[in-house]
Design an enzyme around this catalytic site. Structure first.
Site, short mmCIF file in Angstrom:
data_model
loop_
_atom_site.label_atom_id
_atom_site.label_comp_id
_atom_site.label_asym_id
_atom_site.label_seq_id
_atom_site.Cartn_x
_atom_site.Cartn_y
_atom_site.Cartn_z
N GLY A 127 80.82 4.01 95.69
CA GLY A 127 79.35 4.02 95.69
C GLY A 127 78.80 3.25 94.52
O GLY A 127 78.36 3.84 93.53
N TYR A 128 78.82 1.95 94.60
CA TYR A 128 78.31 1.10 93.51
C TYR A 128 77.01 0.40 93.94
O TYR A 128 75.96 0.71 93.45
CB TYR A 128 79.36 0.03 93.14
CG TYR A 128 80.36 0.45 92.10
CD1 TYR A 128 80.75 1.77 91.97
CD2 TYR A 128 80.93 -0.48 91.24
CE1 TYR A 128 81.67 2.15 91.01
CE2 TYR A 128 81.84 -0.12 90.28
CZ TYR A 128 82.22 1.20 90.17
OH TYR A 128 83.14 1.56 89.22
N SER A 129 77.12 -0.55 94.88
CA SER A 129 75.96 -1.37 95.24
C SER A 129 74.84 -0.54 95.84
O SER A 129 75.09 0.48 96.49
CB SER A 129 76.36 -2.44 96.26
OG SER A 129 77.33 -3.30 95.74
N GLU A 244 93.66 -4.24 86.39
CA GLU A 244 94.69 -4.50 87.40
C GLU A 244 94.29 -5.60 88.36
O GLU A 244 94.06 -5.37 89.53
CB GLU A 244 94.96 -3.22 88.18
CG GLU A 244 96.28 -3.20 88.91
CD GLU A 244 97.44 -3.40 87.94
OE1 GLU A 244 98.24 -4.30 88.22
OE2 GLU A 244 97.54 -2.69 86.93
N ASN A 384 81.08 -14.87 93.68
CA ASN A 384 81.65 -16.00 92.96
C ASN A 384 80.65 -16.61 91.98
O ASN A 384 81.04 -17.23 90.99
CB ASN A 384 82.20 -17.03 93.95
CG ASN A 384 83.51 -16.54 94.57
OD1 ASN A 384 83.90 -15.38 94.39
ND2 ASN A 384 84.20 -17.43 95.28
N GLU A 385 79.35 -16.39 92.23
CA GLU A 385 78.34 -16.85 91.26
C GLU A 385 78.44 -16.00 89.99
O GLU A 385 78.37 -16.54 88.87
CB GLU A 385 76.93 -16.73 91.87
CG GLU A 385 76.64 -17.77 92.96
CD GLU A 385 77.33 -17.47 94.29
OE1 GLU A 385 77.79 -16.33 94.48
OE2 GLU A 385 77.39 -18.38 95.13
#
Lengths: 398, 361
Positions: A127-129, A244, A384-385
């Site tokens: 549960g991050y974004s 990791e 990737n940005e």
């Protein structure tokens, strides 16, 4: 310089190969190789086999069921698994939560949660974004307010991969809005069965449902489910994002996919000649293989430095960027190789046991879905940005 | 020099824009692509009434247009809303009916009464692992066809199919009616929402399209290339506009993401490339009746496929996760854009064709 594996590493590789030959069910490797959908049961079956061998969590300390492998051994292990078309190990509990618990959790938390991750009792999701907090993760708004021996959680998480299967979710929540946005975040473990949680699937462009929105309304979470200290969650989150990264470039998966692509290029004819003899296609293929060979050595150099105590920050981001670009390009060339037969979409044919007539060469079935689904590789795990920002910050020193 | 599309064509474009805005909103498209054949048969009839199909053919064939710019105008509007339906098959097969003087049949197609498609490329044959094509043999006064064609657009819904077949004296075109036992269709959905199918013919009776030669078949494909180039440019215009709008409104780090120079420059490059693609599409139409038709066609198809991939991938990437969702129209435009490259030859095939023609010139 010497780019060969040591005899010990070579022996280890043979051991891994022998295990895979013996224990990886053909049914599962066939599904992975042919791009079929994996079910929850498939993933659990593979986890159980690895756990039986003691290889489900090689990066954990031995006392919790991990191994004493070197970074090179872990790399060899991950690469061999991918090349044998083993199902990908679901990372949320094993590789994302567990390292945080081991470093910042209490003894009780480790003893309670870690065995349940290994034996499959608990399926974890992340549960991050949030809808408003993607690349700018620290601006997250889901709040946790302390009330006696509970936090009360309100808000919304999104892009929760395989959340539909999860028993538990580890969440970044806001416990303080007064100071800098990074300084009011806490790391909370939440039972998905708690009243007030709702999971809604998000249908993706390939028609599949692998990510979800998770809604929290007045969800009561016991305070003992806090990991580490209140308002220090950002530190733990960053640790999780840098921990990791031996497999961040997905070298094994790319090597397996490239082999398949070359086989397709040798056997698929366009205008009477095999694709590999078509100068334009061959050029694309050669560039890709060169890039992957280079990436392999870049990856090994980074691992070697990490094994000697280095902290590769910019290098990790480089591996993530180019590793995902390579995987996307392999998928792109598979799609190109399919020609007209990239267009048909027979969704049922991606499920096990489908008996309908194949449309076009069998390998063409999943290529477009995979090409479009692979767009996620350069978006998730820090786009990737964002990775390029990390690199410039590290090298520019402005 | 005049780069305006012309008054009549502008009226046609406006008519199509109004029609799609009213009858083909996003909700409608989502519903339509879930139906059996992935397009709305009733809407097809209305488009025919509005003259959209007639614009694809010259007056002497019962239409009222037929120039490359007419074709481009129609397909440009189709691309703007990524409408599904047998536009391309109608165009190419219809051009062959016109070349054969089959005006009566073509009129029923232009009127929207009969649904037509074009079966030209061979099918993949699972048994041999190779392709299998259609051959024609004389039977009495007529012909019978045997063999298979692959990924024939909307063939499951078609009443009529123009099929190319080897006669022993070269490839000729034939008209086949669907619905009989000798005409088997295995149809399926396509990645971008429409439908297609494998066509298997076993002794299917067929009418030869007289006077249709290799050159007429090449001309029909060239018309298809112009159509796809113009459609593709509209799809990339949409991808660019939707992405720019997202960059103006999506905030991260306290500002619209359009404030980030790294993204600004990528959109500047994309905008430049799209203008190049538009010029390529215009070139293809402008040379359609000239000796250099195929060279400019190959240039257009190559350019549109290359820039189209860039547009689709950049649009999704700059949107982030939301760009990958079914819910957002963007992902459907991206799918259509990429799939256009898989119709009538891809980027590499057209670049190779260009090289060949460049060397010969």
């Amino acid at each position: 310089m010497n780019l060969e594996y040591t005899p010990e590493e070579e022996a280890f590789r043979e051991e891994v190969r022998a295990f895979l030959k013996d224990k990886l069910p053909q049914r599962l490797s066939d599904k992975v190789r042919t791009g079929k959908r994996l079910t929850k049961a498939d993933m659990e079956e593979w986890h159980a086999i690895l756990n039986e061998q003691g290889w489900l969590a090689p990066h954990w300390p031995e006392k919790y069921g991990g191994t004493d492998w070197s970074v090179m051994q872990k790399f060899i292990f991950e690469t061999e698994l991918a090349q044998a078309h083993a199902p990908r190990v679901v990372p949320f509990g094993l590789s994302m939560l567990a390292p945080v618990l081991i470093k910042y959790g209490t003894q009780e938390q480790c003893e309670h949660y870690l065995p349940r991750i290994l034996d499959g009792t608990d399926w974890w999701c992340q549960g991050y974004s949030e809808p408003g907090a993607g690349s700018d993760l620290a601006s997250l708004k889901t709040s946790a307010v302390r009330e006696g021996d509970h936090y009360v959680v309100n808000g919304q998480k999104t892009w929760t991969t395989l959340g539909q299967y999860a028993d538990w979710i580890f969440c970044l929540v806001r416990t303080d809005s007064s100071g800098k946005k990074q300084e009011g975040i806490s790391f909370l473990l939440i039972d998905m069965e708690t009243p007030g949680i709702e999971v809604r699937p998000i249908k993706l462009l390939d028609g599949d449902e692998e990510v979800n929105e998770v809604f929290f309304s007045d969800v009561k979470v016991p305070v003992e489910n806090l990991v580490g200290e209140e308002n220090k969650g950002w530190t733990y989150a960053k640790y999780l994002l840098t921990y990791e990264r031996t497999n961040i470039a997905g070298i094994g998966a790319s090597m397996a996919a490239l082999e398949q692509l070359k086989e397709v290029a040798r056997t698929t004819k366009r205008g009477g000649t095999p694709l590999i003899e078509d100068p334009l296609f061959a050029q694309r293929l050669a560039r890709l293989e060169i890039d992957l060979e280079n990436m392999k050595t870049t990856n090994l150099r980074v691992l070697d430095a990490a094994g000697k105590g280095g902290a590769p920050v910019a290098e990790s981001s480089m591996l993530k960027i180019r590793g995902t670009e390579i995987r996307q390009e392999i998928g792109g060339l598979m799609r190109r190789a399919a020609g007209r037969y990239a267009q048909p979409f027979v969704s049922e044919s991606l499920d096990e046991g489908y008996n309908g007539a194949p449309v076009g060469p069998e390998w063409t079935g999943p290529v477009s879905s995979q090409y479009f689904n692979n767009r996620k590789l350069s978006i998730f795990g820090g786009s990737n940005e964002v990775q390029r920002e990390i690199i410039t910050k590290a090298i520019l020193e402005l | 020099m005049d780069f305006a599309i012309g008054e009549d064509r502008q009226m046609l474009a406006d008519t199509m824009k109004r029609f799609f805005a009213k009858e083909f909103d996003w909700e409608k498209r989502l519903k339509v692509i879930e139906t059996e054949h992935g397009f709305d048969r009733a809407m097809w009839g209305t488009l025919a009434e509005l003259g959209v199909l007639g614009a694809l053919f010259p007056e002497d064939a019962g239409g009222f247009g037929g120039s490359a710019f007419d074709i481009g105008t129609v397909f440009g509007e189709v691309g703007r809303v990524i409408a599904t339906g047998p536009y391309l098959g109608t165009l190419m097969a219809g051009r062959l009916l016109a070349a054969a003087g089959e005006n009566e049949v073509l009129e029923s197609v232009i009127a929207g009464e009969k649904l037509l498609t074009f079966a030209h490329e061979p099918a993949y044959d699972a048994e041999s692992g190779d392709t299998r094509d259609v051959s024609a043999s004389k039977s009495g006064d007529g012909w019978t066809l045997d063999g298979a064609k692959g990924v024939v657009e909307y063939v499951g819904a078609a009443d009529l199919v123009v099929v190319t077949a080897e006669t022993g004296e070269g490839v000729r075109a034939f008209l086949v009616e669907t619905g009989s036992d000798s005409v088997e269709v295995i149809d399926y959905k396509l990645v971008d929402g429409g439908s297609g199918g494998e066509l298997r013919l076993s002794g299917a009776s067929a009418k030869e399209l007289s006077a249709v030669t290799d050159e007429a078949i090449e001309a029909a494909k060239a018309a298809g290339v112009v159509a796809l180039a113009w459609e593709g440019v509209s799809v990339m215009d949409e991808l660019r506009d939707q992405t720019l709008e997202y960059m103006r409104t999506r905030k991260q780090f306290g500002v619209p993401i359009g404030k980030f120079q790294a993204l600004q420059h990528r959109m500047a490059t994309l905008a430049l490339e799209i203008e190049q693609a538009r010029s390529a599409a215009i070139n293809a139409a402008a040379h359609f009746d000239k000796p250099e038709r195929d060279r400019f066609g190959a240039a257009a198809k190559y350019t549109v496929a290359r820039v189209g991939n860039l547009a689709a991938e950049e649009a999704i990437q700059i949107h982030g996760g939301i760009g990958m969702t079914w819910e957002l129209p963007l992902s459907h435009f991206a799918k259509r854009m990429v799939m256009l490259g898989h119709v009538l030859g891809d980027e590499d095939e057209h670049l190779a064709r260009y090289i060949e023609l460049m060397r010969a010139a």
